[in-house]
Write an enzyme that holds these catalytic residues in place. Sequence first.
Site, PDB file in Angstrom:
ATOM      1  N   ARG A  55      -5.593   2.484 -15.872  1.00 23.92           N
ATOM      2  CA  ARG A  55      -5.664   3.240 -14.612  1.00 23.92           C
ATOM      3  C   ARG A  55      -6.368   4.603 -14.726  1.00 23.92           C
ATOM      4  O   ARG A  55      -7.151   4.954 -13.853  1.00 23.92           O
ATOM      5  CB  ARG A  55      -4.272   3.429 -14.003  1.00 23.92           C
ATOM      6  N   GLU A  70       4.366  -6.226   1.882  1.00 28.56           N
ATOM      7  CA  GLU A  70       3.960  -6.687   0.543  1.00 28.56           C
ATOM      8  C   GLU A  70       3.829  -5.541  -0.457  1.00 28.56           C
ATOM      9  O   GLU A  70       2.745  -5.306  -0.998  1.00 28.56           O
ATOM     10  CB  GLU A  70       2.613  -7.413   0.647  1.00 28.56           C
ATOM     11  N   GLY A  77       0.764  -1.246   0.000  1.00 35.27           N
ATOM     12  CA  GLY A  77       0.000   0.000   0.000  1.00 35.27           C
ATOM     13  C   GLY A  77       0.786   1.281   0.000  1.00 35.27           C
ATOM     14  O   GLY A  77       0.193   2.360  -0.109  1.00 35.27           O
ATOM     15  N   CYS A 100     -12.864   2.233 -29.059  1.00 37.89           N
ATOM     16  CA  CYS A 100     -14.185   2.823 -29.296  1.00 37.89           C
ATOM     17  C   CYS A 100     -14.976   2.943 -28.007  1.00 37.89           C
ATOM     18  O   CYS A 100     -15.967   2.228 -27.796  1.00 37.89           O
ATOM     19  CB  CYS A 100     -14.920   1.988 -30.330  1.00 37.89           C
ATOM     20  N   GLY A 160       3.782  -3.510  -3.834  1.00 36.20           N
ATOM     21  CA  GLY A 160       3.725  -3.744  -5.265  1.00 36.20           C
ATOM     22  C   GLY A 160       4.103  -2.466  -5.988  1.00 36.20           C
ATOM     23  O   GLY A 160       5.183  -2.317  -6.547  1.00 36.20           O
ATOM     24  N   TYR A 189      -9.498   4.248 -12.246  1.00 33.89           N
ATOM     25  CA  TYR A 189      -9.275   4.802 -10.888  1.00 33.89           C
ATOM     26  C   TYR A 189      -9.075   6.308 -10.903  1.00 33.89           C
ATOM     27  O   TYR A 189      -8.536   6.863  -9.944  1.00 33.89           O
ATOM     28  CB  TYR A 189      -8.018   4.194 -10.256  1.00 33.89           C
TER      29      TYR A 189
HETATM   30  N1  LLP Z   1      -1.037  -7.151  -0.538  1.00 30.84           N
HETATM   31  C1  LLP Z   1      -2.329  -7.392  -0.852  1.00 30.84           C
HETATM   32  C2  LLP Z   1      -3.065  -8.399  -0.077  1.00 30.84           C
HETATM   33  C3  LLP Z   1      -2.950  -6.686  -1.896  1.00 30.84           C
HETATM   34  O1  LLP Z   1      -4.219  -6.926  -2.181  1.00 30.84           O
HETATM   35  C4  LLP Z   1      -2.204  -5.735  -2.629  1.00 30.84           C
HETATM   36  C5  LLP Z   1      -2.809  -4.979  -3.725  1.00 30.84           C
HETATM   37  C6  LLP Z   1      -0.863  -5.528  -2.279  1.00 30.84           C
HETATM   38  C7  LLP Z   1      -0.312  -6.247  -1.230  1.00 30.84           C
HETATM   39  C8  LLP Z   1       0.018  -4.548  -2.998  1.00 30.84           C
HETATM   40  O2  LLP Z   1      -0.443  -3.239  -2.862  1.00 30.84           O
HETATM   41  P1  LLP Z   1       0.469  -2.008  -3.361  1.00 30.84           P
HETATM   42  O3  LLP Z   1       1.735  -2.020  -2.549  1.00 30.84           O
HETATM   43  O4  LLP Z   1       0.734  -2.205  -4.809  1.00 30.84           O
HETATM   44  O5  LLP Z   1      -0.367  -0.827  -3.110  1.00 30.84           O
HETATM   45  N2  LLP Z   1      -4.888  -1.916  -9.710  1.00 30.84           N
HETATM   46  C9  LLP Z   1      -4.902  -0.899  -8.685  1.00 30.84           C
HETATM   47  C10 LLP Z   1      -4.252  -1.365  -7.399  1.00 30.84           C
HETATM   48  C11 LLP Z   1      -4.858  -2.642  -6.855  1.00 30.84           C
HETATM   49  C12 LLP Z   1      -4.183  -3.142  -5.610  1.00 30.84           C
HETATM   50  C13 LLP Z   1      -4.672  -4.498  -5.243  1.00 30.84           C
HETATM   51  N3  LLP Z   1      -4.031  -5.095  -4.103  1.00 30.84           N
HETATM   52  C14 LLP Z   1      -4.251   0.372  -9.222  1.00 30.84           C
HETATM   53  O6  LLP Z   1      -3.802   0.381 -10.378  1.00 30.84           O
HETATM   54  O7  LLP Z   1      -4.205   1.377  -8.538  1.00 30.84           O
END
Ligand code: LLP
Length: 430
Positions: free
Chosen positions: A327, A288, A239, A358, A290, A331
């Site tokens: 995105r 975690e 997050g 389209c 991403g 979002y």
């Molecule tokens: N851990 C869990 C259980 C998750 O569900 C997620 C993301 C992460 C870690 C990693 O979160 P991050 O560090 O990336 O914020 N597609 C959306 C984001 C969806 C996130 C889903 N879960 C976007 O493009 O903003």
Amino acid sequence: MHSFRYTQGELFAENVSLQSLAEQHGTPLYVYSKATITGHFTRLDAALGQLDHLICYAVKANSNLAVLSTIAKLGGGFDIVSAGELYRVIKAGGDASKCTFAGVGKTRDEIVYALEQGVYCINAESEAELRYINQVAGEIGKKAPVAVRVNPNVDAKTHAKITTGKSENKFGIEFENILEVYGRVAAEMPNLQIKGLQMHIGSQLTSVDPFVEAVKKVVPLVQEVKDKYGIQFFSIGGGIGINYKQSLDSGDEGWWQENSEVHPLTVQAYAEAVVPHLAPLGLRILCEPGRFMVGNAGVLLTKVLYEKRGAAKTFKIVDAGMNDLIRPTLYEGWHMITPLKQPATDAVEKVDVVGPICETGDFLAQNREIPLVNEGDYLAVLSAGAYGFTMASNYNTRPMPAEILVDGDKATVVRERQTLEDVLKGEHIA
Ligand code: LLP
């Protein structure tokens, strides 16, 4: 932090000209910087240094094998959400024993595959799932390592579609019920080994406050679960938000400047705020991330096909669409857009940058002031390394773009552009 900057009038990824990549490989084209990914991993690893910790990179953000291999070589683990993601991690040389398996809807095949590969832990999101994992593990003669995901009912103050830690979200088990659930796991589910506790409150958080609120609320619960069931780890989820509005000038610190007015959350601030609450637990802490790891490590290159001056708006029609980067429309994601050739003047023009799909929702930017660009010019859509390619689709029967990893002055095609044969593969006329 990122390794994209203008040098002699052209935008570079590390030491490679993006214009030359666009000309050589065509567009739309995703380009990633290995140094940026490595830099992010190293910074987070150092910030969590005083804890026994494991960074489990959230594969869903960018699952290209080259990206996974980079993180595996740095010693990272992985947060996976499907058998497919585990398959990718293993193909990339990652270690299943450093993988946590999350998600609300794991199937039997996925549970079996994860247990056979020996994942570190399966993070369960409901009691029904725990009972099912117990049953499946029993049937194949395994003991399944599990953690329960707690839903702490804390508002992450982010976009509604990426908020996960509120009671109305489908994720995790209510905070108030966690102890009872662990009790039933211990008493009634002999094929499960209680290994940890997990939470994740949302994505693209731009303040430490919700993290601190959630950690402070959940730590006493973790302590109680530890005392009763002897768990090994607590995962604080991902997050960490990134700065979508960055400077491309070289700042004092080299190739990047962190703009604290736009986005005050740095990884140091994050760690300083949460580590003091976590350290006394004496547990292994999993994180975690991403987006933090790869978001600012990737750009999407696109070409201006046409300009259309309408009564109300000017449209720059480009060759990348919502199928390549969803995105902005899904979002309301704001991605900086900049020409690959540095403009000669500071003049800007307010335009909509739209794709060829389209649909009215097919845009990369709306009412955006960008430098003057002409048909045939190339643009970079910045901060597209996370949830860019992984959310791309073949909508409108458009082949998926190619992906390139830059490492210093070397650029490698790490995924070839799909051909139309690839897109139609497996399809038959009845
Ligand atoms: N851990 C869990 C259980 C998750 O569900 C997620 C993301 C992460 C870690 C990693 O979160 P991050 O560090 O990336 O914020 N597609 C959306 C984001 C969806 C996130 C889903 N879960 C976007 O493009 O903003």
